[in-house]
Design a protein around this motif. Structure first.
Motif, PDB file in Angstrom:
ATOM      1  N   ALA A 209       0.660  -1.092  -0.104  1.00 18.41           N
ATOM      2  CA  ALA A 209       0.135  -0.358   0.142  1.00 18.41           C
ATOM      3  C   ALA A 209       0.750   1.009   0.336  1.00 18.41           C
ATOM      4  O   ALA A 209       0.067   2.101  -1.105  1.00 18.41           O
ATOM      5  N   HIS A 210       1.915   1.204   0.668  1.00 17.86           N
ATOM      6  CA  HIS A 210       2.781   2.317   0.763  1.00 17.86           C
ATOM      7  C   HIS A 210       3.934   2.709  -0.565  1.00 17.86           C
ATOM      8  O   HIS A 210       3.368   3.577  -0.823  1.00 17.86           O
ATOM      9  N   ALA A 211       3.985   0.914  -0.645  1.00 16.74           N
ATOM     10  CA  ALA A 211       4.879   1.597  -2.421  1.00 16.74           C
ATOM     11  C   ALA A 211       3.624   1.785  -3.541  1.00 16.74           C
ATOM     12  O   ALA A 211       4.353   2.957  -4.710  1.00 16.74           O
ATOM     13  N   ARG A 212       2.442   1.717  -3.437  1.00 11.59           N
ATOM     14  CA  ARG A 212       1.698   2.419  -4.368  1.00 11.59           C
ATOM     15  C   ARG A 212       1.456   3.757  -3.418  1.00 11.59           C
ATOM     16  O   ARG A 212       1.100   4.376  -5.435  1.00 11.59           O
ATOM     17  N   SER A 213       1.336   3.635  -3.091  1.00 11.26           N
ATOM     18  CA  SER A 213       0.862   5.429  -2.950  1.00 11.26           C
ATOM     19  C   SER A 213       2.179   6.280  -3.400  1.00 11.26           C
ATOM     20  O   SER A 213       2.085   7.775  -4.113  1.00 11.26           O
ATOM     21  N   ARG A 214       3.445   6.050  -3.030  1.00  5.86           N
ATOM     22  CA  ARG A 214       4.392   6.508  -4.349  1.00  5.86           C
ATOM     23  C   ARG A 214       4.408   6.780  -5.480  1.00  5.86           C
ATOM     24  O   ARG A 214       5.039   7.488  -6.007  1.00  5.86           O
ATOM     25  N   LEU A 215       4.070   5.858  -5.748  1.00  3.32           N
ATOM     26  CA  LEU A 215       4.585   4.976  -7.576  1.00  3.32           C
ATOM     27  C   LEU A 215       3.450   6.160  -7.705  1.00  3.32           C
ATOM     28  O   LEU A 215       3.458   7.119  -8.310  1.00  3.32           O
ATOM     29  N   LEU A 216       2.213   6.850  -7.405  1.00  4.81           N
ATOM     30  CA  LEU A 216       0.417   7.700  -7.500  1.00  4.81           C
ATOM     31  C   LEU A 216       1.528   9.093  -7.753  1.00  4.81           C
ATOM     32  O   LEU A 216       0.764   9.880  -8.274  1.00  4.81           O
ATOM     33  N   ARG A 217       1.738   9.414  -6.147  1.00  6.33           N
ATOM     34  CA  ARG A 217       2.019  10.022  -6.131  1.00  6.33           C
ATOM     35  C   ARG A 217       3.802  10.571  -7.237  1.00  6.33           C
ATOM     36  O   ARG A 217       3.786  11.738  -7.503  1.00  6.33           O
ATOM     37  N   ARG A 218       4.204   9.696  -7.432  1.00  5.81           N
ATOM     38  CA  ARG A 218       5.340  10.060  -8.434  1.00  5.81           C
ATOM     39  C   ARG A 218       4.460  10.620  -9.806  1.00  5.81           C
ATOM     40  O   ARG A 218       4.829  11.101 -10.625  1.00  5.81           O
ATOM     41  N   ARG A 219       3.213   9.424 -10.251  1.00  8.12           N
ATOM     42  CA  ARG A 219       2.951   9.716 -11.509  1.00  8.12           C
ATOM     43  C   ARG A 219       2.751  10.897 -11.027  1.00  8.12           C
ATOM     44  O   ARG A 219       2.338  12.188 -12.359  1.00  8.12           O
ATOM     45  N   ALA A 220       1.652  11.567 -10.021  1.00  7.03           N
ATOM     46  CA  ALA A 220       1.068  12.877 -10.366  1.00  7.03           C
ATOM     47  C   ALA A 220       2.207  14.660 -10.066  1.00  7.03           C
ATOM     48  O   ALA A 220       1.669  14.989 -10.989  1.00  7.03           O
ATOM     49  N   SER A 221       3.167  13.767 -10.015  1.00  6.82           N
ATOM     50  CA  SER A 221       4.967  14.886 -10.350  1.00  6.82           C
ATOM     51  C   SER A 221       4.698  15.346 -11.973  1.00  6.82           C
ATOM     52  O   SER A 221       5.202  15.822 -12.695  1.00  6.82           O
ATOM     53  N   HIS A 222       4.391  13.948 -12.515  1.00  6.74           N
ATOM     54  CA  HIS A 222       4.457  13.816 -14.046  1.00  6.74           C
ATOM     55  C   HIS A 222       3.368  13.862 -14.952  1.00  6.74           C
ATOM     56  O   HIS A 222       3.348  13.583 -15.900  1.00  6.74           O
ATOM     57  N   SER A 223       2.236  14.788 -14.513  1.00  7.99           N
ATOM     58  CA  SER A 223       1.051  15.276 -14.988  1.00  7.99           C
ATOM     59  C   SER A 223       0.767  16.465 -14.435  1.00  7.99           C
ATOM     60  O   SER A 223       1.467  17.382 -13.918  1.00  7.99           O
ATOM     61  N   ILE A 224      -0.560  17.089 -15.063  1.00  7.53           N
ATOM     62  CA  ILE A 224      -0.669  18.156 -15.304  1.00  7.53           C
ATOM     63  C   ILE A 224      -1.976  18.292 -15.167  1.00  7.53           C
ATOM     64  O   ILE A 224      -2.906  16.618 -15.943  1.00  7.53           O
ATOM     65  N   GLY A 225      -2.187  19.720 -13.778  1.00  8.77           N
ATOM     66  CA  GLY A 225      -4.410  19.650 -13.824  1.00  8.77           C
ATOM     67  C   GLY A 225      -4.729  18.664 -13.524  1.00  8.77           C
ATOM     68  O   GLY A 225      -4.398  17.923 -12.355  1.00  8.77           O
ATOM     69  N   ALA A 226      -5.490  18.053 -14.269  1.00  6.91           N
ATOM     70  CA  ALA A 226      -7.113  17.709 -13.497  1.00  6.91           C
ATOM     71  C   ALA A 226      -6.173  16.269 -12.686  1.00  6.91           C
ATOM     72  O   ALA A 226      -6.637  15.302 -12.152  1.00  6.91           O
ATOM     73  N   ASP A 230      -6.366  14.149 -10.320  1.00 10.29           N
ATOM     74  CA  ASP A 230      -7.076  12.456  -9.900  1.00 10.29           C
ATOM     75  C   ASP A 230      -5.706  11.436  -9.315  1.00 10.29           C
ATOM     76  O   ASP A 230      -5.467  11.159  -8.401  1.00 10.29           O
ATOM     77  N   ALA A 231      -4.435  11.930  -9.506  1.00 11.67           N
ATOM     78  CA  ALA A 231      -3.815  10.846  -9.550  1.00 11.67           C
ATOM     79  C   ALA A 231      -3.202  10.660  -7.764  1.00 11.67           C
ATOM     80  O   ALA A 231      -3.012   9.537  -6.955  1.00 11.67           O
ATOM     81  N   LEU A 232      -3.376  11.936  -7.457  1.00 13.02           N
ATOM     82  CA  LEU A 232      -3.123  11.973  -5.606  1.00 13.02           C
ATOM     83  C   LEU A 232      -4.652  11.852  -5.065  1.00 13.02           C
ATOM     84  O   LEU A 232      -4.484  10.863  -3.388  1.00 13.02           O
ATOM     85  N   THR A 233      -5.474  11.676  -5.912  1.00 15.29           N
ATOM     86  CA  THR A 233      -6.924  11.314  -5.337  1.00 15.29           C
ATOM     87  C   THR A 233      -6.755   9.465  -5.033  1.00 15.29           C
ATOM     88  O   THR A 233      -7.448   8.766  -3.779  1.00 15.29           O
ATOM     89  N   SER A 234      -6.712   9.237  -6.478  1.00 15.79           N
ATOM     90  CA  SER A 234      -6.053   8.154  -5.998  1.00 15.79           C
ATOM     91  C   SER A 234      -5.681   7.096  -5.200  1.00 15.79           C
ATOM     92  O   SER A 234      -5.649   6.143  -4.369  1.00 15.79           O
ATOM     93  N   ALA A 235      -4.280   7.854  -5.080  1.00 20.73           N
ATOM     94  CA  ALA A 235      -2.935   7.164  -3.579  1.00 20.73           C
ATOM     95  C   ALA A 235      -4.645   7.403  -2.593  1.00 20.73           C
ATOM     96  O   ALA A 235      -3.992   6.855  -1.606  1.00 20.73           O
ATOM     97  N   LEU A 236      -4.772   8.485  -2.343  1.00 14.97           N
ATOM     98  CA  LEU A 236      -5.062   9.181  -0.882  1.00 14.97           C
ATOM     99  C   LEU A 236      -6.590   8.052  -0.284  1.00 14.97           C
ATOM    100  O   LEU A 236      -7.129   7.208   0.816  1.00 14.97           O
ATOM    101  N   GLN A 237      -7.050   7.053  -1.518  1.00 16.90           N
ATOM    102  CA  GLN A 237      -8.736   6.923  -1.232  1.00 16.90           C
ATOM    103  C   GLN A 237      -7.689   5.106  -1.216  1.00 16.90           C
ATOM    104  O   GLN A 237      -8.402   3.691  -0.883  1.00 16.90           O
TER     105      GLN A 237
END
Length: 399
Positions: A209-226, A230-237
């Motif tokens: 779970a921790h590793a998935r959150s880190r990966l989604l946070r990294r995906r968020a850093s490489h995304s823009i806008g919504a 969305d990536a960070l919201t997915s990590a929180l979920q």
């Protein structure tokens, strides 16, 4: 208090070791080193923590040499203490300890029993990745490329254990901090495939779970806008789903940090809501010795993001007195000092961070230091103050 009980235990073990002299048993040495390591982890003073780690290292070095077994429990414990001590040191000194740990693990791998080989191999991989993370720019990328080529088959092959697959995710996180565009997204997609494999082996595991959150946070850093939100919201979920099953302080702290990242992207009202949620999670963890430093940092960051109000001086004092004081802590304390109209203190934290990072600060940190220096210079008589002049000189040296 835990510190007092540990001090009493350490003193008792010292007396036993002194009484046994050259014939001191490995069990006593291991217990002594364990107690020192635990003491270091609850020390409120960074220098005291380093002294306790250093004493544990010396005991274990001597004991490990005497055992003449490169795969002994003492050698295993020595590499653990070296890696823990390295987290408190500037990059150059930490690098030296990681090289020693690597030599111990390499020797141990040639002698360890087959059933324990996986643990030694995973420890070596973790140590190499942590060591690579200390490097900067092209040097770091060279280390990571070499690591990928050397370990790809073992860490991602059909026989890879969950521990080894998680190590590969650590590599991907480091790689994507340097890559951009399609190359970064290819690594992130690779990470999703690895996570799916680990999930099948360890459904509902907290490390996953921790590793998935880190990966989604990294995906968020490489995304823009919504897509970033969305990536960070997915990590929180994902984190919330895990926390509904198991009460994990580490995952609560991870959720708090994700909330703060998302808060920076939201309108004012929603930003305040996320900041308050993060502060509530972090505040509940401030009394846990192993997490207190990170939790207090998260609490300060939440206050900084939530509003433009001054930051409670007692909160900053608590963070200052809790180890480890890492780069993030110094940056947040510098920002809090600047918010509170104390540019001298902000400059001192920036200088301490530069020493910790061997002078290699990122552009944002240097900009913060520059702002603090200019505000200090604007104070009456500051430019004639030798302390300001010396700090200014160190700012220039940092680039």
């Amino acid at each position: 208090r835990p510190q007092r009980a540990l001090e009493q235990g350490i003193a008792a073990l010292r007396r036993v070791a002194d009484a046994q002299g050259q014939a001191v048993s490995p069990d006593v040495q291991a217990q002594h080193a364990d107690a020192l390591m635990r003491r270091a982890r609850v020390d409120d003073d960074r220098d005291a923590a380093q002294r306790h780690f250093a004493e544990a290292v010396e005991i274990l070095r001597s004991a490990s040499r005497a055992s003449r077994n490169p795969a002994s429990p003492l050698a295993w414990k020595l590499q653990q203490v070296l890696q823990a001590q390295a987290r408190l040191l500037p990059h150059e000194a930490a690098s030296k300890l990681h090289r020693e740990a690597d030599a111990i693990l390499d020797a141990g791998l040639h002698a360890v029993a087959q059933e324990d080989r996986g643990a030694w191999y995973a420890a070596r991989v973790e140590n190499e990745l942590t060591h690579a993370a200390l490097a900067e720019g092209a040097t770091r990328m060279l280390h990571l490329r070499s690591f990928r080529e050397r370990y790809a088959q073992v860490l991602t092959g059909p026989d890879a254990t969950p521990d080894l697959l998680l190590s590969w995710l650590e590599l991907l996180a480091l790689e994507t901090s340097h890559l951009r565009g399609a190359a970064a997204h290819a690594r992130l997609d690779e990470g999703e495939a690895i996570l799916a494999r680990i999930d099948a082996m360890l459904p509902g595991n907290l490390h996953v779970a921790h590793a998935r959150s880190r990966l989604l946070r990294r995906r968020a850093s490489h995304s823009i806008g919504a897509a970033r939100v969305d990536a960070l919201t997915s990590a929180l979920q994902w984190l919330q789903a895990s926390l509904e099953r198991v009460d994990s302080p580490e995952l609560k702290l991870e959720a708090a940090d994700v909330l703060l990242e998302r808060a920076a992207l939201l309108p004012q009202a929603q930003r305040q809501e996320d900041c308050r949620g993060a502060e509530a999670l972090a505040a509940a963890l401030c009394e846990r010795p192993a997490l207190a430093g990170q939790a207090l940092s998260t609490l300060i960051e939440g206050r900084l993001r939530e509003s433009d109000d001054p930051i409670d001086a007692s909160l900053c004092a608590r963070r200052l007195g809790t180890v480890p004081l890492d780069l993030r802590a110094h940056e947040l304390l510098a920002r809090a000092a600047l918010r509170n109209g104390q540019p001298q203190i902000a400059c001192a934290h920036c200088e301490a961070a530069a020493q910790l990072a061997d002078g290699r600060l990122d552009s944002g940190f240097k900009s913060l230091w520059g702002d603090a220096s200019r505000q200090w210079a604007a104070m009456p008589g500051a430019q004639r103050d030798p302390q300001w002049q010396a700090n200014r000189q160190r700012l220039r040296a940092a680039g």
